[in-house]
Design an enzyme around this catalytic site. Structure first.
Site, PDB file in Angstrom:
ATOM      1  N   GLY A  88      34.948  40.434  44.369  1.00 29.93           N
ATOM      2  CA  GLY A  88      35.160  41.596  45.217  1.00 29.93           C
ATOM      3  C   GLY A  88      33.902  42.168  45.836  1.00 29.93           C
ATOM      4  O   GLY A  88      33.978  43.186  46.531  1.00 29.93           O
ATOM      5  N   SER A  97      33.206  45.076  39.193  1.00 26.83           N
ATOM      6  CA  SER A  97      33.890  44.585  40.394  1.00 26.83           C
ATOM      7  C   SER A  97      35.098  43.765  39.996  1.00 26.83           C
ATOM      8  O   SER A  97      35.142  43.181  38.900  1.00 26.83           O
ATOM      9  CB  SER A  97      32.947  43.723  41.238  1.00 26.83           C
ATOM     10  OG  SER A  97      32.818  42.424  40.670  1.00 26.83           O
ATOM     11  N   ASP A  98      36.084  43.703  40.882  1.00 21.50           N
ATOM     12  CA  ASP A  98      37.092  42.669  40.725  1.00 21.50           C
ATOM     13  C   ASP A  98      36.398  41.338  40.987  1.00 21.50           C
ATOM     14  O   ASP A  98      35.355  41.261  41.625  1.00 21.50           O
ATOM     15  CB  ASP A  98      38.266  42.890  41.684  1.00 21.50           C
ATOM     16  CG  ASP A  98      39.553  42.270  41.156  1.00 21.50           C
ATOM     17  OD1 ASP A  98      39.479  41.369  40.303  1.00 21.50           O
ATOM     18  OD2 ASP A  98      40.640  42.686  41.602  1.00 21.50           O
ATOM     19  N   TRP A  99      36.989  40.276  40.488  1.00 23.20           N
ATOM     20  CA  TRP A  99      36.336  38.965  40.523  1.00 23.20           C
ATOM     21  C   TRP A  99      36.265  38.451  41.968  1.00 23.20           C
ATOM     22  O   TRP A  99      37.274  38.125  42.576  1.00 23.20           O
ATOM     23  CB  TRP A  99      37.087  37.994  39.630  1.00 23.20           C
ATOM     24  CG  TRP A  99      36.605  37.974  38.208  1.00 23.20           C
ATOM     25  CD1 TRP A  99      36.176  36.867  37.518  1.00 23.20           C
ATOM     26  CD2 TRP A  99      36.479  39.068  37.284  1.00 23.20           C
ATOM     27  NE1 TRP A  99      35.788  37.210  36.238  1.00 23.20           N
ATOM     28  CE2 TRP A  99      35.951  38.558  36.065  1.00 23.20           C
ATOM     29  CE3 TRP A  99      36.721  40.436  37.369  1.00 23.20           C
ATOM     30  CZ2 TRP A  99      35.693  39.359  34.958  1.00 23.20           C
ATOM     31  CZ3 TRP A  99      36.467  41.239  36.264  1.00 23.20           C
ATOM     32  CH2 TRP A  99      35.964  40.712  35.086  1.00 23.20           C
TER      33      TRP A  99
END
Length: 723
Positions: free
Chosen positions: A236, A232-234
């Site tokens: 997200g 995941s994006d941080w």
């Protein structure tokens, strides 16, 4: 490690240990299982170099002196080279330095389409064209992964703006998704074999992209057969069940409550309650263990890596040299002829600005960064006296800060409004004085270089620009300096297209560079002084005005809860060429100190595509590199098609008088569009032309070609077969 060994290892893990492996246990790492010899997975931001060391549970730097690293040209600068070999060499440096710093995954490259000139992260991306992105992303990933480091291609998908990036719904039709926004990712997976991939913050089809079933399960896993790790994006992730069931492997976030992440204790509770099957967790753990095996994290035979090597610095310089774009050169003003000259005037804050430490997550702690002024001084030595004047200051006024105020607190706004007249008045006087100093310097010098553009106050993660205008009163400065000395060379340093209308017609010579790494200033000096012949090409269009951009003229930007991509496939030059809309500098444009003639074009149709041969000759007096670009033009009888689409390119070096024949092969997919009715790429009965030239608007030859119609099988990475 064999598959059965991984399956046996999974059986030995407790549920709690498995959960620890699939979410962050620190800002940039997961949890290992020491008793079984499974290490944590360490990650780092890295589009332009490995990020400095941060505290384990917060975003403050550790403050050590052993985390200085090489600063590479950004992805946009690499794209300006139009050279896949440069991309591969840069990837090797990035992968090697990540390993040298003890990282397993480097969070790069970013390959989102440049949909608008004002996206704050354009400098981290590559192009408005999916083919160019694909041909550069693949070798970049391969270079990274040669070093036992995993690339992490990002942000999948439709993350084309920073405004409301955390929750905006990107609304796009399937044809546009497939033709424009997915090809770079598909090539990264099927050709580049990227070992990890990062989801995007935004929504698509009502689900956040970090746990989006359509993107991660249907397309990524099923169609493209991706068997790597999805990260995941941080911050997200927004839903435990979707994260567990929709293809995400590792959740990372921005807070230190690691056990409260969606895929931590909340997921553990749901598994124990029988709401989510443990098989879902096992699949994620298997993907992580396969990744670790591919990186030789489990067998002890891993490359060690290194950082700050002399060889890497030379590689970075070589790439930076090819990334400089000569936009205009009337009267052969460049390269500068300083023979017998004793003085050179240099104006503009971007001549001395350090860029490596800004931009958001792209910021790094560079071992050094050579500015253009330093590069010029080291090249010229004591034979030429260089006088510098800043010309402008990067302090902003209230007007320039207006958009930032919209998100400021009420108290902050009251304070600013109370004092802005005094601040703005003082700043205006300061700017007037700086312009006066610069004008006087330009007037008394024959040779003048003016460095302008943007910095990471504007090219910045989390923020989009209001417009394409140069900030800090630079247009006034440029106009005044050109009044004083019409031979002033304008050098634009920026991570996005900028508005050049105020000076493009007046200036005789204009040079463009994106953020070009630790050796960027030396490379720029070598180009300006003629030691290096410029060979960069624009990977985007510079329109005359922002409102000409299709995302603004036809689509929506930035939208509200939803941003609608109503321009469809007509992104960038596809729109400008189709609508015959004038631009300031077109896609693929870039001049040389040499001159190139295109002598002949041969096109031979075959069953599965066509062969193209182009003969090119250097008619200039010095060695130079030219990038030959091949476009396909379809009349669009069955469906509206862009007037031009890039389908091949090659960069080649020629000595004076030398000729070369360059060969290209266009398979059927080069002539196709994505049919929503067929859910596949289709080559319709149509009139096609092969167009070859130096840019999308500088076509030297074209030939009509016949192509067999049919529908391409879906999800075949090499171009597909016909049915």
């Amino acid at each position: 490690m064999e598959r059965y060994q991984i399956e046996e290892l999974i059986k030995e893990l407790t549920l709690e240990e498995k959960i620890g492996m699939i979410h962050g246990q620190g800002i940039f790492h997961t949890k290992g299982v020491e008793r079984l010899g499974i290490p944590p997975l360490w990650m780092s931001d890295g589009p332009m170099g490995v990020r400095k060391e941060l505290q384990d549970d917060n975003w403050n730097p550790k403050g050590t002196t052993d985390d200085f690293v090489s600063y590479l040209p950004g992805n946009l600068a690499l794209a300006c080279t139009w050279n896949p070999e440069c991309a591969k060499k840069a990837g090797r440096v990035l992968g090697e330095e990540a390993r040298g710093r003890g990282k397993d995954v480097i969070l790069a490259p970013g390959i989102n389409i440049i949909r608008t000139p004002v996206c704050g992260r354009n400098f981290e991306y590559m192009s408005e064209d999916p083919y160019l992105i694909s041909r550069l992303a693949v070798p970049l990933i391969q270079g990274i992964q040669e070093q036992d480091t995993a690339a992490c291609v990002k942000h999948f998908a439709l993350n084309n703006q920073e405004t409301r990036r955390l929750d905006v719904e990107a609304e796009v039709d399937d044809r546009t998704l497939r033709e424009i926004y997915l090809p770079g990712f598909e090539a990264s997976v099927t050709e580049g074999k990227t070992r990890t991939l990062m989801g995007a913050y935004n929504r698509y089809l009502g689900e956040h992209c970090c746990h989006n079933k359509r993107l991660l399960c249907d397309i990524l896993r099923d169609e493209w057969e991706f068997d790597g790790v999805v990260i995941s994006d941080w911050g997200g992730v927004h839903d435990t069940v979707q994260a567990a069931e929709h293809g995400l492997d590792i959740e990372m976030s921005v807070t230190d409550c690691f056990d409260q992440y969606y895929m931590a204790d909340p997921l553990l509770s749901k598994v124990r309650a029988g709401e989510i099957g443990e098989a879902r967790i096992n699949e994620k753990v298997k993907n992580i263990l396969v990744l670790m095996d591919r990186l030789h994290m489990l067998d002890g035979e891993r490359k060690a890596g290194t950082y700050n090597s002399r060889q890497s610095q030379e590689t970075i310089l070589d790439c930076a040299r090819e990334a400089v774009v000569l936009l205009k050169n009337e009267e052969s003003l460049l390269p500068l002829d300083l023979t017998g000259k004793k003085h050179l005037a240099v104006i503009g804050e971007n001549a001395v600005k350090v860029h490596s430490n800004g931009g958001g997550s792209a910021a790094i702690k560079a071992l050094y960064e050579i500015s253009p002024l330093l590069g010029l001084k080291t090249e010229l030595g004591g034979s030429v006296s260089i006088t510098y004047a800043p010309g402008y200051t990067s302090q902003v006024s209230q007007t320039e800060e207006e958009e930032n105020w919209q998100s400021s607190s009420l108290e902050d706004r009251i304070y600013k409004e109370a004092f802005h007249e005094e601040i703005d008045g003082s700043l205006e006087l300061q700017r007037d004085a700086l312009i006066k100093e610069a004008v006087e310097l330009a007037a008394r010098n024959e040779n003048v270089l003016l460095f302008c553009g943007l910095n990471h106050e504007f090219d910045l993660e989390g923020c989009d620009r209001r417009d394409m205008k140069l900030p800090y009163g630079q247009e006034r400065l440029i106009s005044a300096v050109l009044d004083a000395n019409e031979n002033t060379v304008i050098v634009v340093i920026a991570g996005s297209p900028v508005d050049m209308e105020a000076f493009a017609d007046r200036a005789k010579a204009i040079v463009y560079s994106s953020y070009n790494g630790m050796e960027g200033g030396r490379a720029m000096a070598e180009v300006l002084l003629g030691k290096v012949n410029p060979s960069g090409k624009l990977p985007f269009t510079i329109p005359g005005a922002l409102e000409d951009c299709p995302a603004h003229a036809l689509g929506e930007f930035p939208g509200g809860d939803t941003v609608r991509y109503k321009e469809g496939v007509f992104v960038g030059y596809r729109y400008y060429e189709t609508e015959k809309k004038a631009v300031r500098y077109c896609f693929g444009h870039g001049l040389s100190y040499a001159a190139f003639e295109y002598d002949s074009l041969e096109v031979v149709s075959e069953e599965e595509g066509c062969k193209v041969r182009v003969e090119i000759r250097n008619t200039g007096s010095r060695s130079g590199a030219e990038t030959v670009q091949v476009y396909v033009k379809a009349e669009g009888r069955e469906i509206s098609r862009p007037a031009m689409e890039l389908r091949a390119f090659k960069k080649t070096v020629l000595e004076p008088g030398e000729s070369k024949a360059l060969d290209f092969y266009l398979d059927r997919k080069a002539f196709s569009y994505y049919s929503e009715a067929c859910s596949a790429f289709r080559v319709p009965e149509d009139r096609y032309e092969i167009c070859v030239g130096s840019s999308v608007s500088d076509i030297r030859f074209f030939r009509e070609v016949s192509v067999k119609a049919g529908t391409l099988l879906q999800a075949v990475s090499d171009g597909g077969n016909m049915v």
